[in-house]
Design an enzyme around this catalytic site. Structure first.
Site, short mmCIF file in Angstrom:
data_model
loop_
_atom_site.label_atom_id
_atom_site.label_comp_id
_atom_site.label_asym_id
_atom_site.label_seq_id
_atom_site.Cartn_x
_atom_site.Cartn_y
_atom_site.Cartn_z
N GLU A 1 -28.25 -36.06 1.21
CA GLU A 1 -26.75 -35.64 1.36
C GLU A 1 -25.84 -36.74 1.83
O GLU A 1 -26.11 -37.37 2.77
CB GLU A 1 -26.78 -34.69 2.68
CG GLU A 1 -27.71 -33.39 2.41
CD GLU A 1 -26.64 -31.98 2.09
OE1 GLU A 1 -25.32 -32.11 2.13
OE2 GLU A 1 -27.13 -30.97 1.74
N ASP B 1 -12.81 -29.72 -4.80
CA ASP B 1 -11.64 -28.44 -4.97
C ASP B 1 -10.49 -29.03 -5.62
O ASP B 1 -9.45 -28.60 -5.76
CB ASP B 1 -11.35 -27.91 -3.75
CG ASP B 1 -10.89 -29.19 -2.69
OD1 ASP B 1 -11.17 -30.24 -3.06
OD2 ASP B 1 -10.34 -28.91 -1.73
N LYS C 1 -3.96 -40.44 -6.59
CA LYS C 1 -3.39 -41.40 -7.20
C LYS C 1 -3.99 -42.29 -8.42
O LYS C 1 -5.26 -42.97 -7.91
CB LYS C 1 -2.45 -42.51 -6.26
CG LYS C 1 -1.44 -41.56 -5.54
CD LYS C 1 -0.77 -42.65 -4.56
CE LYS C 1 0.24 -41.99 -3.59
NZ LYS C 1 0.87 -42.69 -2.71
N THR D 1 -17.15 -23.42 3.08
CA THR D 1 -16.55 -24.26 4.42
C THR D 1 -15.24 -23.10 4.62
O THR D 1 -14.69 -22.71 4.11
CB THR D 1 -16.12 -25.63 4.07
OG1 THR D 1 -15.20 -25.69 3.04
CG2 THR D 1 -17.50 -26.39 3.74
N LYS D 2 -14.77 -23.49 6.09
CA LYS D 2 -13.50 -22.92 6.37
C LYS D 2 -12.38 -23.29 5.53
O LYS D 2 -11.47 -22.70 5.11
CB LYS D 2 -13.28 -23.30 7.85
CG LYS D 2 -14.32 -22.94 8.82
CD LYS D 2 -13.71 -23.35 10.10
CE LYS D 2 -14.90 -22.73 11.26
NZ LYS D 2 -14.76 -23.28 12.46
N PHE D 3 -12.49 -24.73 5.13
CA PHE D 3 -11.48 -25.31 4.43
C PHE D 3 -11.28 -24.89 2.98
O PHE D 3 -10.38 -24.27 2.30
CB PHE D 3 -11.44 -26.85 3.97
CG PHE D 3 -10.85 -27.19 3.26
CD1 PHE D 3 -9.33 -27.88 3.90
CD2 PHE D 3 -10.81 -27.60 1.85
CE1 PHE D 3 -8.45 -28.39 2.66
CE2 PHE D 3 -9.75 -28.22 0.95
CZ PHE D 3 -8.74 -28.86 1.54
N GLU D 4 -12.84 -24.46 2.40
CA GLU D 4 -12.69 -23.77 0.86
C GLU D 4 -12.32 -22.41 1.14
O GLU D 4 -11.74 -21.89 -0.05
CB GLU D 4 -14.21 -24.05 0.60
CG GLU D 4 -14.63 -23.39 -0.73
CD GLU D 4 -15.98 -23.74 -1.21
OE1 GLU D 4 -16.32 -23.23 -2.26
OE2 GLU D 4 -16.73 -24.20 -0.44
N ASP E 1 -13.73 -37.56 -1.50
CA ASP E 1 -12.42 -37.79 -1.43
C ASP E 1 -11.84 -38.20 -2.97
O ASP E 1 -12.42 -38.86 -3.68
CB ASP E 1 -12.00 -39.21 -0.79
CG ASP E 1 -10.59 -39.26 -0.48
OD1 ASP E 1 -9.75 -38.91 -1.20
OD2 ASP E 1 -10.22 -39.82 0.69
#
Length: 236
Positions: free
Chosen positions: A69, A180, A148, A215-218, A144
């Protein structure tokens, strides 16, 4: 790897890689993370040493599949996957100390025995600690994207890095990347599909496998109509 995970900037010759490109936003450790580091690192942490690991010895069993991972963020996804797949072993590599402490805390709370952690540059780890053809899978979740264009060279997924991963995967092993960011998904797809040692498991993007939790973000992004792309390629 979540949004706070540092990038790894690859040089032309990976064997000469030096640690100099992390964006270390360490933040402060919580008391729980500090305690987890003190209590659990001796058992579940692996100090970086430029010598190949015996993964069967590391996890105390030889019959289990071994999965790397890369950049596990605060560790929630890694802990959830490891809890749901006790028959597999997971080696997490992360440079952020709060993330390492976070995963160690979850290891203690969930009584996990199938996770080990290395806090170091993943390129060094791959080059010096992971034997060729020793991994059954590699997970890279939400690296990440470096939006740009002038920063694209900082992206983790590059052709040379993929070749390095392929050398560590067994035949039939898999590489699973999730993002994402659509432009990054297209970037990753373009790189993976031209690697001769990899075969796409889908026509383009794969359905999210059951083992990867949301995930919470997803979840928040999905509710807002944002997409998530999974890419799963198989090592020939």
């Amino acid at each position: 790897m979540n949004k706070d995970t540092p990038h790894i900037e690859l040089e032309e010759d990976l064997t000469q890689r030096r640690i100099r490109s992390f964006v270390l936003r360490q933040g402060r450790l919580t008391k729980g993370q500090e305690k987890a580091l003190a209590d659990h690192w001796p058992t579940f942490g692996i100090d970086y040493i430029p010598e190949a690991l015996d993964l069967s010895k590391t996890f105390g069993r030889s019959e289990s599949l071994k999965v790397l991972e890369i950049g596990f963020g605060m560790g929630e996804t890694t802990a959830t996957i490891a809890e749901g797949m006790p028959e597999r072993d997971f080696l997490g590599v992360e440079v952020h100390t709060p993330g390492v402490g976070g995963l160690l805390k979850l290891i203690g709370e969930k009584s996990l025995s199938n996770v080990r952690i290395i806090q170091h540059d993943v390129v060094d780890v791959l080059n010096h600690m992971i034997a060729d053809a020793s991994l059954d899978g590699v997970h890279i979740f939400f690296p990440d994207p470096w939006h740009k264009k002038r920063h694209h060279k900082r992206r983790l997924i590059q052709a040379e890095f993929v070749k390095l991963l392929c050398s560590k995967l067994k035949s039939g092993g898999y590489l699973h990347v999730a993002t994402d960011w659509q432009e990054y998904a297209e970037w990753v797809l373009d790189i993976l599909k031209v690697e001769p040692l990899l075969t796409n498991s889908a026509n383009d993007y794969a359905p999210k496998p059951a083992y990867r939790p949301l995930t919470k973000f997803e979840n928040r992004g999905i509710k807002l109509g944002h997409g998530v792309w999974d890419l799963i390629f198989i090592r020939q």
